[in-house]
Scaffold this active site. Structure first.
Site: not given
Length: 635
Positions: A172, A253, A296, A369
């Site tokens: 980010r 990841r 997601h 999450d």
């Protein structure tokens, strides 16, 4: 103000002062580590804090003082501490008009500072798309202003500011902050035994002290820079074991497919982050490494048996707990072997309480999450999800889609008796203990003047290149094309896929690779795929960057085939998942970099020119092509 409210405010203020004094006293008495952030300073020459079974590095929370603080809080303040929300804008009090309007539409306030005050928030999560992360100094100023807002509102409890700074594919915060190799790149270094060289195929398994030290070093640098910007919780490291090449959301990841290697690297990074004063968060419990749906956008189902979970998925989380990890993040996945109810793990008491708390003995903060993800919203409404997460045993409720609804729903559940006040206070106490351990009750945490001294400094940037140097994996070199001889100034064409930068501040990778090759002595140019075939003749080699080549028809396959037909030697550079070679024809050489950020492109250029010998080993097998631990070097 009523007598009861006034008395409660006075009691809360007294308790808050006691917590701060206790934290300073324990620190001054030597019961906390030496660095001003609750851990050693980067580069100070001292060993990292934290060994298996040790107390997590940081200040020693005064539980009695924290209980008094909780007792002085209103129910709304206690519930607010459970929530970590997004907020739009680069400034806590003066956001750009579009960001102010977005806050108004979503939250009924125009600024992040007002949001903190209205909901008594426990934390804010920073996103680049929410315009929170322009540059390090701005981030530090935002953090300081948010902490001032929290100090002046209600109970005055400091915020736990957080972000997803995994490095590699998820970042980010970009340049000028230091960007480090991601998890699978570090896994490739681990498989190489710390980058000591050699030829042939390595084992790719087990723990190596040199390689885990580099993973710890990376996390410690990352943590030091986050702390300098006021961010005290990182949603990293990823503890998922990636055993499914089709996994759309984990992949690089993850540190790899070997559970013991992943466990060693997860524990190392936990110690690195927390040694720098930042709460590490192992994710995504109970394991997201063998799914084919992105949580997601859907609800993945994990098909492992209980025995498979214990063998493959559990070890990294157990290692994180034993290393003293501050927080564990739950996954929005269904895991029938662990809970046959069909509830996602985030809402599963058998998983969160029965396994994480009782089996693994985790006593820290459990964070969900993000609650705006589709995986947790398919079975229950947005009003029920936060309540069910708390009933399951979660503590922090991350980024609900409708903060007002979520906050009201938890309050209503307490008032109706579905959730007890004791249950709420249990989570609040854990959250406050984490804040105290990381020094957030000390006044110095709001200082924004350390960014220039710690963020993106030359020592950190050099360390990032040193760590990356051992990650690039040479998968094939059948005609000994590599290394190219820079003394001959060979002409090199670089082409292929240029995915967007994870942080928005790096790349494009083909241009970076061409620039680095030129700096090392080659005459390299970058060309778009549409021009590459015509531009190939006359070059000593063509480097093709590929990114997650799909099964079946894929323009990247067509490009490689057409370049091979020119007769110019082709070097395949898989810049994300290392599975690409299995979906492409064989090339004169094949490399895996695991990330397409600048630090990995620089490392690849050094390998291509022989400036460094390739030492990385595959941390995952490439089905039908290369085994786990495979990697070549130069004779």
């Amino acid at each position: 103000m009523s007598y009861h409210a006034s008395r409660r405010s006075l009691l809360t203020a007294a308790a808050l002062a006691a917590v701060s004094a206790a934290g300073v006293a324990s620190y001054a008495a030597g019961r906390g580590p030496g660095g001003e952030d609750g851990g050693p300073r980067p580069g100070d020459g001292r060993p990292d804090d934290g060994r298996p079974g040790d107390r997590p590095p940081g200040r020693v929370p005064d539980r009695a003082a924290l209980r008094r603080l909780v007792a002085g809080m209103s129910l709304a303040e206690k519930v607010g501490q459970l929530f970590v929300s997004r907020a739009y804008g680069h400034s806590a009090t003066d956001p750009d008009p579009a960001d102010a309007e977005q806050n108004q539409q979503l939250f009924g306030v125009r600024t992040a500072a007002e949001l903190v005050s209205r909901y008594h928030l426990g934390g804010i999560i920073y996103f680049s798309w929410a315009h929170n992360t322009r540059d390090p100094q701005q981030i530090a100023e935002l953090s300081a202003a948010l902490q001032r807002a929290a100090a002046g509102a209600g109970s005055g409890i400091p915020l736990l500011l957080s972000t997803d700074q995994e490095h590699g594919a998820v970042a980010r915060i970009g340049k000028p902050a230091t960007l480090l190799p991601g998890a699978m790149a570090l896994g490739a270094r681990h498989g190489a035994g710390g980058g000591t060289g050699g030829t042939g195929t390595g084992s790719g398994t087990g723990s190596d002290s040199a390689a885990t030290a580099e993973a710890r070093r990376a996390a410690r640098i990352a943590g030091a820079e986050l702390a300098a910007m006021g961010i005290r919780q990182d949603y990293a490291p990823v503890a998922d074991v990636n055993v499914n090449p089709a996994n759309p959301v984990i992949g690089v990841r993850s540190f790899g497919s070997d559970p013991q290697a992943v466990a060693a690297l997860v524990a190392a990074q936990v110690r690195g982050y927390q040694g720098a004063g930042v709460a590490a968060t192992a994710k995504h419990f109970p394991g997201h490494g063998d799914t084919e749906t992105d949580s997601h956008v859907g609800l993945p189902v994990m098909r492992h048996s209980r025995a498979q979970w214990e063998e493959l998925d559990e070890p990294p989380f157990r290692a994180a707990v034993e290393a003293g990890v501050d927080a564990v993040m739950t996954a929005h996945i269904v895991f029938p072997a662990l809970d046959p109810s069909g509830d996602p793990a985030t809402l599963s008491r058998p998983i969160v309480t029965g396994i994480l708390r009782e089996r693994l003995g985790f006593r820290g903060v459990v964070v969900t999450d993000a609650l705006d993800m589709a995986g947790v919203r398919q079975k229950y409404g947005d009003d029920r999800v936060p309540v069910l997460a708390l009933k399951a045993g979660c503590d922090q409720l991350l980024n609900p889609p409708d903060l007002g609804l979520a906050h009201r729903s938890v309050l209503a559940a307490v008032e109706a008796g579905e959730l007890t006040r004791a249950r709420i206070e249990e989570s609040v106490l854990r959250i406050l203990e984490l804040k105290a351990r990381r020094g957030l009750f000390d006044a110095a945490h709001t200082a924004a003047g350390r960014t220039d001294a710690l963020v993106g400094v030359p020592a950190h940037l050099t360390a990032a290149d040193e760590i990356a140097a051992g990650t690039t994996t040479l998968l094939a070199n059948p005609v000994k094309l590599l290394p190219l001889d820079p003394a001959a100034a060979p002409r090199v064409l670089v082409t292929g896929t240029d995915p967007a930068s994870p942080s928005g501040t790096t790349g494009p990778p083909t241009a970076v690779l061409a620039r680095e090759l030129t700096a090392l002595g080659c005459r390299a140019t970058a060309a778009a795929p549409a021009r590459a075939v015509a531009a190939a003749p006359g070059n000593a080699a063509v480097l093709v960057c590929t990114y997650n080549v799909a099964e079946g028809d894929d323009p990247q396959r067509t490009l490689v085939e057409e370049l091979l037909a020119t007769g110019v030697p082709v070097v395949l550079v898989a810049i994300r998942n290392p599975y690409d070679p299995a979906r492409l024809p064989g090339c004169a050489a094949e490399l895996a970099t695991y990330t397409w950020t600048d630090v990995e492109m620089r490392a690849a250029a050094r390998v291509v020119t022989g400036a460094v010998r390739p030492t990385g080993r595959l941390p995952v097998p490439v089905p039908g092509r290369y085994p786990l631990g495979h990697g070549l070097s130069y004779d």
